[in-house]
Design an enzyme around this catalytic site. Sequence first.
Site, mmCIF file in Angstrom:
data_model
loop_
_atom_site.group_PDB
_atom_site.id
_atom_site.type_symbol
_atom_site.label_atom_id
_atom_site.label_comp_id
_atom_site.label_asym_id
_atom_site.label_seq_id
_atom_site.Cartn_x
_atom_site.Cartn_y
_atom_site.Cartn_z
ATOM 1 N N TYR A 59 -4.801 -9.596 3.894
ATOM 2 C CA TYR A 59 -3.604 -9.832 3.032
ATOM 3 C C TYR A 59 -3.624 -11.228 2.892
ATOM 4 C CZ TYR A 59 1.188 -9.434 1.708
ATOM 5 O OH TYR A 59 2.203 -9.501 1.126
ATOM 6 N N VAL A 60 -3.185 -11.626 1.565
ATOM 7 C CA VAL A 60 -2.738 -12.885 1.221
ATOM 8 C C VAL A 60 -1.460 -12.618 0.589
ATOM 9 C CG1 VAL A 60 -3.308 -15.016 -0.136
ATOM 10 C CG2 VAL A 60 -5.118 -13.811 1.253
ATOM 11 N N GLU A 80 0.893 -1.164 0.027
ATOM 12 C CA GLU A 80 0.157 0.001 0.068
ATOM 13 C C GLU A 80 0.938 1.266 0.024
ATOM 14 O OE1 GLU A 80 -2.675 -0.563 3.432
ATOM 15 O OE2 GLU A 80 -4.214 -1.694 1.973
ATOM 16 N N TYR A 115 -14.099 -7.386 -4.473
ATOM 17 C CA TYR A 115 -15.084 -7.087 -3.515
ATOM 18 C C TYR A 115 -16.525 -6.810 -4.333
ATOM 19 C CZ TYR A 115 -11.100 -6.013 -0.364
ATOM 20 O OH TYR A 115 -9.956 -6.368 0.313
#
Length: 157
Positions: A84-85, A25, A129
């Site tokens: 998070y993956v 990010e 999403y």
Amino acid sequence: MTIRPAVQTDLAAVLAFIRELAEYEKMAGQVVATEELLREWMFEKGAAEALIGEVDGEAVGFALFFHNFSTFQGRAGVYLEDLYVRPEYRGRGFGRAFLRRLAAIAAERGCGRLEWSCLDWNTPSIEFYRALGAVPMDDWTVYRVAGESLAGLAEGE
């Protein structure tokens, strides 16, 4: 692939995931969390919970969440702070599995909703999403007071 609640021995992995997410990010310089802080706030104060995703016993992702409250609904909700993956495990259904587990937790606890925020530039996540049926709250803006501003507000400045 398994998803389970995090325990204190997972704190090093949770912190590693937080740092990896912050790097993704473009916010790595903002991470001040430590294992000690996570232990205090997650396990001693109960302010947050986490789920750990594993493949063959190796932690490959996490979801950190906590309860919020809707005055309009008169009940709690679940707020997903971070999901998070690791990149090499994406596209295998972990994100969907984490969100399903969180939805199940919300339903089991009688919560009214599951919410989270997403950076505007994160198109892959936004598309994911939306495909799950999530709806952006375009009429709302998140506000934050932190650091010196928080201290000043607390002191009445």
